[in-house]
Design a protein around this motif. Sequence first.
Motif, PDB file in Angstrom:
ATOM      1  N   GLU A 240       0.866  -1.127   0.066  1.00  0.00           N
ATOM      2  CA  GLU A 240      -0.200  -0.036  -0.107  1.00  0.00           C
ATOM      3  C   GLU A 240       0.918   1.211  -0.017  1.00  0.00           C
ATOM      4  O   GLU A 240       2.092   1.292   0.673  1.00  0.00           O
ATOM      5  CB  GLU A 240      -0.923   0.076   1.111  1.00  0.00           C
ATOM      6  CG  GLU A 240      -1.863   1.153   1.477  1.00  0.00           C
ATOM      7  CD  GLU A 240      -2.520   1.123   2.447  1.00  0.00           C
ATOM      8  OE1 GLU A 240      -4.128   1.008   2.252  1.00  0.00           O
ATOM      9  OE2 GLU A 240      -2.345   1.339   3.699  1.00  0.00           O
ATOM     10  N   ARG A 254       1.699  -1.006   5.348  1.00  0.00           N
ATOM     11  CA  ARG A 254       0.669  -1.969   5.209  1.00  0.00           C
ATOM     12  C   ARG A 254       0.806  -2.906   3.920  1.00  0.00           C
ATOM     13  O   ARG A 254       1.307  -2.195   2.952  1.00  0.00           O
ATOM     14  CB  ARG A 254      -0.781  -1.567   5.309  1.00  0.00           C
ATOM     15  CG  ARG A 254      -1.245  -0.889   6.472  1.00  0.00           C
ATOM     16  CD  ARG A 254      -2.574  -0.344   6.262  1.00  0.00           C
ATOM     17  NE  ARG A 254      -3.626  -1.166   6.145  1.00  0.00           N
ATOM     18  CZ  ARG A 254      -4.778  -0.793   5.678  1.00  0.00           C
ATOM     19  NH1 ARG A 254      -5.119   0.190   5.067  1.00  0.00           N
ATOM     20  NH2 ARG A 254      -5.782  -1.923   5.863  1.00  0.00           N
ATOM     21  N   PHE A 256      -0.733  -6.624   1.448  1.00  0.00           N
ATOM     22  CA  PHE A 256      -1.737  -7.425   1.581  1.00  0.00           C
ATOM     23  C   PHE A 256      -1.255  -8.684   0.834  1.00  0.00           C
ATOM     24  O   PHE A 256      -0.589  -8.613  -0.415  1.00  0.00           O
ATOM     25  CB  PHE A 256      -2.910  -6.638   0.820  1.00  0.00           C
ATOM     26  CG  PHE A 256      -3.200  -5.565   1.390  1.00  0.00           C
ATOM     27  CD1 PHE A 256      -4.106  -5.387   2.520  1.00  0.00           C
ATOM     28  CD2 PHE A 256      -2.930  -4.341   0.874  1.00  0.00           C
ATOM     29  CE1 PHE A 256      -4.398  -4.460   3.219  1.00  0.00           C
ATOM     30  CE2 PHE A 256      -3.072  -3.136   1.699  1.00  0.00           C
ATOM     31  CZ  PHE A 256      -3.979  -3.033   2.587  1.00  0.00           C
ATOM     32  N   LEU A 258      -2.954 -11.358  -1.388  1.00  0.00           N
ATOM     33  CA  LEU A 258      -4.154 -11.556  -1.990  1.00  0.00           C
ATOM     34  C   LEU A 258      -4.175 -12.647  -3.068  1.00  0.00           C
ATOM     35  O   LEU A 258      -3.225 -12.940  -3.405  1.00  0.00           O
ATOM     36  CB  LEU A 258      -4.358 -10.314  -2.721  1.00  0.00           C
ATOM     37  CG  LEU A 258      -4.417  -8.869  -1.756  1.00  0.00           C
ATOM     38  CD1 LEU A 258      -4.600  -7.522  -2.734  1.00  0.00           C
ATOM     39  CD2 LEU A 258      -5.590  -9.056  -0.854  1.00  0.00           C
ATOM     40  N   THR A 269     -10.110 -15.379   1.423  1.00  0.00           N
ATOM     41  CA  THR A 269     -10.078 -14.080   1.855  1.00  0.00           C
ATOM     42  C   THR A 269      -8.619 -13.516   2.000  1.00  0.00           C
ATOM     43  O   THR A 269      -7.599 -14.425   2.166  1.00  0.00           O
ATOM     44  CB  THR A 269     -10.526 -13.801   3.425  1.00  0.00           C
ATOM     45  OG1 THR A 269     -12.186 -14.162   3.200  1.00  0.00           O
ATOM     46  CG2 THR A 269     -10.557 -12.398   3.615  1.00  0.00           C
ATOM     47  N   GLY A 270      -8.168 -12.335   1.633  1.00  0.00           N
ATOM     48  CA  GLY A 270      -6.924 -11.738   1.605  1.00  0.00           C
ATOM     49  C   GLY A 270      -6.388 -11.571   3.020  1.00  0.00           C
ATOM     50  O   GLY A 270      -7.379 -11.470   3.829  1.00  0.00           O
ATOM     51  N   GLU A 272      -3.722  -9.226   5.758  1.00  0.00           N
ATOM     52  CA  GLU A 272      -2.989  -7.996   5.629  1.00  0.00           C
ATOM     53  C   GLU A 272      -1.700  -8.507   6.794  1.00  0.00           C
ATOM     54  O   GLU A 272      -1.781  -9.070   7.542  1.00  0.00           O
ATOM     55  CB  GLU A 272      -3.991  -6.950   6.615  1.00  0.00           C
ATOM     56  CG  GLU A 272      -2.955  -5.644   6.607  1.00  0.00           C
ATOM     57  CD  GLU A 272      -3.941  -4.499   7.307  1.00  0.00           C
ATOM     58  OE1 GLU A 272      -3.331  -3.842   7.922  1.00  0.00           O
ATOM     59  OE2 GLU A 272      -5.056  -4.628   7.324  1.00  0.00           O
ATOM     60  N   GLY A 287      -2.339  -8.868  10.276  1.00  0.00           N
ATOM     61  CA  GLY A 287      -3.454  -7.915  10.482  1.00  0.00           C
ATOM     62  C   GLY A 287      -4.467  -8.906  11.526  1.00  0.00           C
ATOM     63  O   GLY A 287      -4.452 -10.121  11.422  1.00  0.00           O
ATOM     64  N   HIS A 289      -7.844  -8.892  10.592  1.00  0.00           N
ATOM     65  CA  HIS A 289      -8.878  -9.164   9.988  1.00  0.00           C
ATOM     66  C   HIS A 289      -8.594  -9.626   8.439  1.00  0.00           C
ATOM     67  O   HIS A 289      -7.410  -9.248   8.052  1.00  0.00           O
ATOM     68  CB  HIS A 289      -9.857  -8.192   9.850  1.00  0.00           C
ATOM     69  CG  HIS A 289     -10.374  -7.522  11.179  1.00  0.00           C
ATOM     70  ND1 HIS A 289     -11.198  -8.118  12.135  1.00  0.00           N
ATOM     71  CD2 HIS A 289      -9.859  -6.424  11.924  1.00  0.00           C
ATOM     72  CE1 HIS A 289     -11.128  -7.628  13.279  1.00  0.00           C
ATOM     73  NE2 HIS A 289     -10.622  -6.280  13.408  1.00  0.00           N
ATOM     74  N   GLY A 290      -9.387 -10.214   7.921  1.00  0.00           N
ATOM     75  CA  GLY A 290      -9.098 -10.884   6.478  1.00  0.00           C
ATOM     76  C   GLY A 290      -9.486  -9.497   5.638  1.00  0.00           C
ATOM     77  O   GLY A 290     -10.016  -8.399   6.128  1.00  0.00           O
ATOM     78  N   VAL A 291      -9.060  -9.525   4.238  1.00  0.00           N
ATOM     79  CA  VAL A 291      -9.093  -8.419   3.601  1.00  0.00           C
ATOM     80  C   VAL A 291      -9.945  -8.858   2.136  1.00  0.00           C
ATOM     81  O   VAL A 291      -9.369  -9.746   1.652  1.00  0.00           O
ATOM     82  CB  VAL A 291      -7.766  -7.897   3.261  1.00  0.00           C
ATOM     83  CG1 VAL A 291      -7.861  -6.733   2.053  1.00  0.00           C
ATOM     84  CG2 VAL A 291      -6.955  -7.296   4.641  1.00  0.00           C
ATOM     85  N   ARG A 293     -10.345  -7.810  -1.371  1.00  0.00           N
ATOM     86  CA  ARG A 293      -9.368  -6.516  -2.209  1.00  0.00           C
ATOM     87  C   ARG A 293      -9.180  -7.244  -3.328  1.00  0.00           C
ATOM     88  O   ARG A 293      -8.779  -8.398  -3.403  1.00  0.00           O
ATOM     89  CB  ARG A 293      -8.055  -6.200  -1.279  1.00  0.00           C
ATOM     90  CG  ARG A 293      -7.505  -4.900  -1.951  1.00  0.00           C
ATOM     91  CD  ARG A 293      -6.301  -4.505  -0.952  1.00  0.00           C
ATOM     92  NE  ARG A 293      -5.347  -3.405  -1.534  1.00  0.00           N
ATOM     93  CZ  ARG A 293      -5.533  -2.396  -0.868  1.00  0.00           C
ATOM     94  NH1 ARG A 293      -6.570  -1.920   0.261  1.00  0.00           N
ATOM     95  NH2 ARG A 293      -5.008  -1.267  -1.337  1.00  0.00           N
TER      96      ARG A 293
END
Length: 380
Positions: A240, A254, A256, A258, A269-270, A272, A287, A289-291, A293
């Motif tokens: 990012e 950050r 990801f 993916l 789910t991606g 982070e 991270g 939570h899932g992402v 994206r």
Amino acid sequence: ICDPKKSESAIQLMANSICDYDRGEEPEVEEKDVLVWERMSDIDRLETVWLMPGVIPSGLITMFISQEGAGKSSLAAKIAGNVTSGKPFHTAPDVPREPGSVIVFSAEEDKNRSLKYKYDYPEVDQNRIIRIQTVLHKDEDMEFDVEVHTQLLRDLSENIPNIRLVIFDPITSYVTVNENSNRDVRKSLRPLIDYAAEQNVSVLLLTHLNKKVDLGMINRTIGSRAWSAVPRMIWGIEVEKADDDDGNTRETGRRFLLPVKYNICRRPTGLEFSIGDGAGAGEVVWGDHGVVRDIDGDLSDKSRGQINDNFTKALDWVEVRLLGGAVLSETLFAEAKDFGWSKSTMYNVKTKLNIKATNAGQGSRKWFWELRNGKTDAPF
């Protein structure tokens, strides 16, 4: 009975001549090709077993792909640490695991500095990390070639207990065939596919992106498309970016992981994650939570691998949009969204056009974008 009657010796001579008669070669019977087939009802269904639940399956090939410096090696080392410690992965914290061994092929890392640093943190059992140095052939060192030497991995399993993961970083350093030939690449990787399945070992291939930014991620592996056809799971890493206090586009920290390809499951789910300044695996933090994206952003034709002109359209639009003067970046983002262009694309446009970003005021988190040497209506 001969008429006139012949002598016994003459008859014997005639018999011998008949035996010596050359009737020629027997005609060859042409063998036809035959299709080998089976009924779907006779095929057993295998459920996917996961090393890292939802991310890396057991007994199959997985690939991580990204630009250099995005964190592939550090992330692989983090996953290897989980394997050696036996701790549950954060994607399935309630699933118990046993410690396993990891084989590491690393062609680009300095083993005493960057490689050691990545694996040198408390959670990893370094006794279970096996780095392959070379292949000894008749007292001479040879580079490991997956097509030729994969059998040696089977032999190694007799001395190294419970091998669960094999990492090739990067995989292109361990093939000697033409990387641009589909046939050659598939043939070269076949022994590795068989090894993974037979030993129920996860094989993780790391590779870099090519420079064709107008293609979807799945078509950006270096060399032949077979590189992306062989793995059952492919994950891409996105870094990012945003404007800093000086108006320069920088990484936010950050990253990801993916999904790019997922033949054996529904779309996952991606994830982070972030990496500390030292880029060691001990500094990789997942991270919470899932992402959800899309790693390909605006590439609407990514599944077919066709060249997409959205980026070019975004370039032209931004350039025209800023001809009248500076515009708030958040305004540009909102307008670009209507065209289907993501923030990531807009930041790439900013870099391509060398756009100047200026803070809207002291302490403000708003930024004006403007063309260099262009008009400006920004309040500064």
